[in-house]
Motif scaffolding. Structure first.
Motif, mmCIF file in Angstrom:
data_model
loop_
_atom_site.group_PDB
_atom_site.id
_atom_site.type_symbol
_atom_site.label_atom_id
_atom_site.label_comp_id
_atom_site.label_asym_id
_atom_site.label_seq_id
_atom_site.Cartn_x
_atom_site.Cartn_y
_atom_site.Cartn_z
ATOM 1 N N LEU A 49 0.867 -1.185 0.000
ATOM 2 C CA LEU A 49 0.000 0.000 0.000
ATOM 3 C C LEU A 49 0.895 1.224 0.000
ATOM 4 N N VAL A 50 0.699 2.104 -0.978
ATOM 5 C CA VAL A 50 1.381 3.401 -0.933
ATOM 6 C C VAL A 50 0.354 4.350 -0.338
ATOM 7 N N GLU A 51 0.536 4.620 0.955
ATOM 8 C CA GLU A 51 -0.525 5.293 1.704
ATOM 9 C C GLU A 51 -0.415 6.809 1.627
ATOM 10 N N THR A 52 -1.537 7.421 1.274
ATOM 11 C CA THR A 52 -1.620 8.886 1.293
ATOM 12 C C THR A 52 -3.084 9.289 1.354
ATOM 13 N N GLU A 53 -3.334 10.388 2.041
ATOM 14 C CA GLU A 53 -4.703 10.928 2.097
ATOM 15 C C GLU A 53 -4.910 11.932 0.964
ATOM 16 N N LYS A 54 -3.822 12.261 0.244
ATOM 17 C CA LYS A 54 -3.917 13.281 -0.810
ATOM 18 C C LYS A 54 -4.673 12.745 -2.015
ATOM 19 N N GLU A 55 -5.281 13.662 -2.782
ATOM 20 C CA GLU A 55 -5.959 13.265 -4.019
ATOM 21 C C GLU A 55 -4.893 12.778 -5.004
ATOM 22 N N LEU A 56 -5.142 11.604 -5.623
ATOM 23 C CA LEU A 56 -4.162 11.072 -6.570
ATOM 24 C C LEU A 56 -4.715 11.101 -7.984
ATOM 25 N N GLN A 57 -4.004 11.741 -8.880
ATOM 26 C CA GLN A 57 -4.406 11.742 -10.292
ATOM 27 C C GLN A 57 -3.554 10.710 -11.042
ATOM 28 N N PRO A 58 -4.003 10.278 -12.239
ATOM 29 C CA PRO A 58 -3.302 9.192 -12.942
ATOM 30 C C PRO A 58 -1.785 9.381 -13.071
ATOM 31 N N LEU A 59 -1.322 10.601 -13.313
ATOM 32 C CA LEU A 59 0.127 10.808 -13.454
ATOM 33 C C LEU A 59 0.857 10.454 -12.162
ATOM 34 N N ALA A 60 0.272 10.862 -11.035
ATOM 35 C CA ALA A 60 0.888 10.558 -9.737
ATOM 36 C C ALA A 60 0.903 9.055 -9.492
ATOM 37 N N VAL A 61 -0.228 8.389 -9.816
ATOM 38 C CA VAL A 61 -0.301 6.930 -9.605
ATOM 39 C C VAL A 61 0.723 6.231 -10.508
ATOM 40 N N ALA A 62 0.846 6.689 -11.756
ATOM 41 C CA ALA A 62 1.814 6.077 -12.683
ATOM 42 C C ALA A 62 3.232 6.205 -12.124
ATOM 43 N N LYS A 63 3.547 7.359 -11.530
ATOM 44 C CA LYS A 63 4.887 7.555 -10.955
ATOM 45 C C LYS A 63 5.115 6.623 -9.755
#
Ligand code: AMP
Length: 249
Positions: free
Chosen positions: A85-99
């Motif tokens: 699990l890469v845990e974060t409460e921040k909003e994740l957009q596809p570019l961030a998830v891809a990184k």
């Protein structure tokens, strides 16, 4: 061979999603969440490749709040070996998830990443393609058949009016389409077993990834309400109505 599978926790496909009254996004309070259906297909495919002796380990990864652990446990119950699990409460957009997936994929030195073709909540259909570009890996999207032979993976893709067959050198990125397989049901004994499987928790910071959003959501609204239909007494009345009211485009 090691396979990484990306799984997203999304609003269950049976839920009728409504926008929040302030238009800031979809209403998620007290809403049933599930494993994204295309990711379920991705996990199933990876587990089948392992069962066929084509893969040694299946690692599932999810990015988001701690509640994603539940989603990861479902994937473990389907047969994945370990979870991250890469845990974060921040909003994740596809570019961030891809990184983030790229960082985990490289850390794991994996040979194949399987993602869903799209997440049914945002319908972006971007993460797999962005991952392939960032990691400079070959990609086959919308897979309906996958076979592995040595250093190579053969993928059949569903395209308009037919099928396309691709051959890719591993490591590679594959995204799943609906007809790739029919995911298994998780059984109670496997749910119990999954509780004991390893689940590692990382953060974007420990992976050195900046997940700051690049896009701003301006407004989310419900679709316009459909006008109620009318019941007609018989076919004659239907034909009359079609004749008098239908519009020629
Ligand atoms: P999207 O580009 O948002 O439509 O998502 C495509 C695929 O990327 C999904 O089917 C998942 O396999 C993966 N994905 C997207 N968001 C996440 C996330 N937060 N955690 C893990 N995988 C994700």
């Amino acid at each position: 061979m090691k396979i990484v599978v990306a799984v997203k926790r999304v609003v269950d496909y049976n839920v009728k999603v409504r926008a929040k009254s302030d238009g800031s996004g979809p209403e998620l309070a007290n809403v049933k969440m599930s494993l994204n259906p295309f990711d379920e297909i991705a996990v199933e495919e990876a587990v089948r490749l392992k069962e066929a002796g084509d893969a040694a380990e299946v690692v599932v990864i999810s990015c988001g709040p701690s509640s994603c652990q539940e989603t990861l446990r479902t994937a473990l119950a389907m047969g994945a070996d370990r979870a991250i699990l890469v845990e974060t409460e921040k909003e994740l957009q596809p570019l961030a998830v891809a990184k983030l997936i790229k960082a985990v994929f490289e850390r794991e030195a994996a040979d194949l990443v399987i993602l869903g073709k799209q997440a049914i909540d945002d319908d972006c259909n971007q993460t797999g393609q962005m991952l392939a570009a960032l990691a400079e890996l070959p990609q086959a999207t919308f897979a309906s058949k996958v076979t592995i032979s040595r250093e190579q993976i053969d993928v059949t893709r569903e395209i308009d009016g037919g099928l396309e067959m691709l051959s890719l050198r591993l490591p590679a990125v594959v995204t799943t389409d609906l007809r790739l397989n029919e995911p298994r049901y998780v059984t109670l004994p496997n749910i119990m077993k999954a509780k004991k499987k390893p689940l590692e928790v990382l953060t974007p910071e420990t992976l050195g990834v900046d997940v700051a959003p690049r896009l701003k959501t301006l407004r989310v609204i419900d679709p316009p309400k459909r006008a109620a239909g009318v019941k007609l007494p018989d076919v004659k009345a239907l034909l009359e109505k079609l004749k008098s009211e239908s519009k020629v485009i």
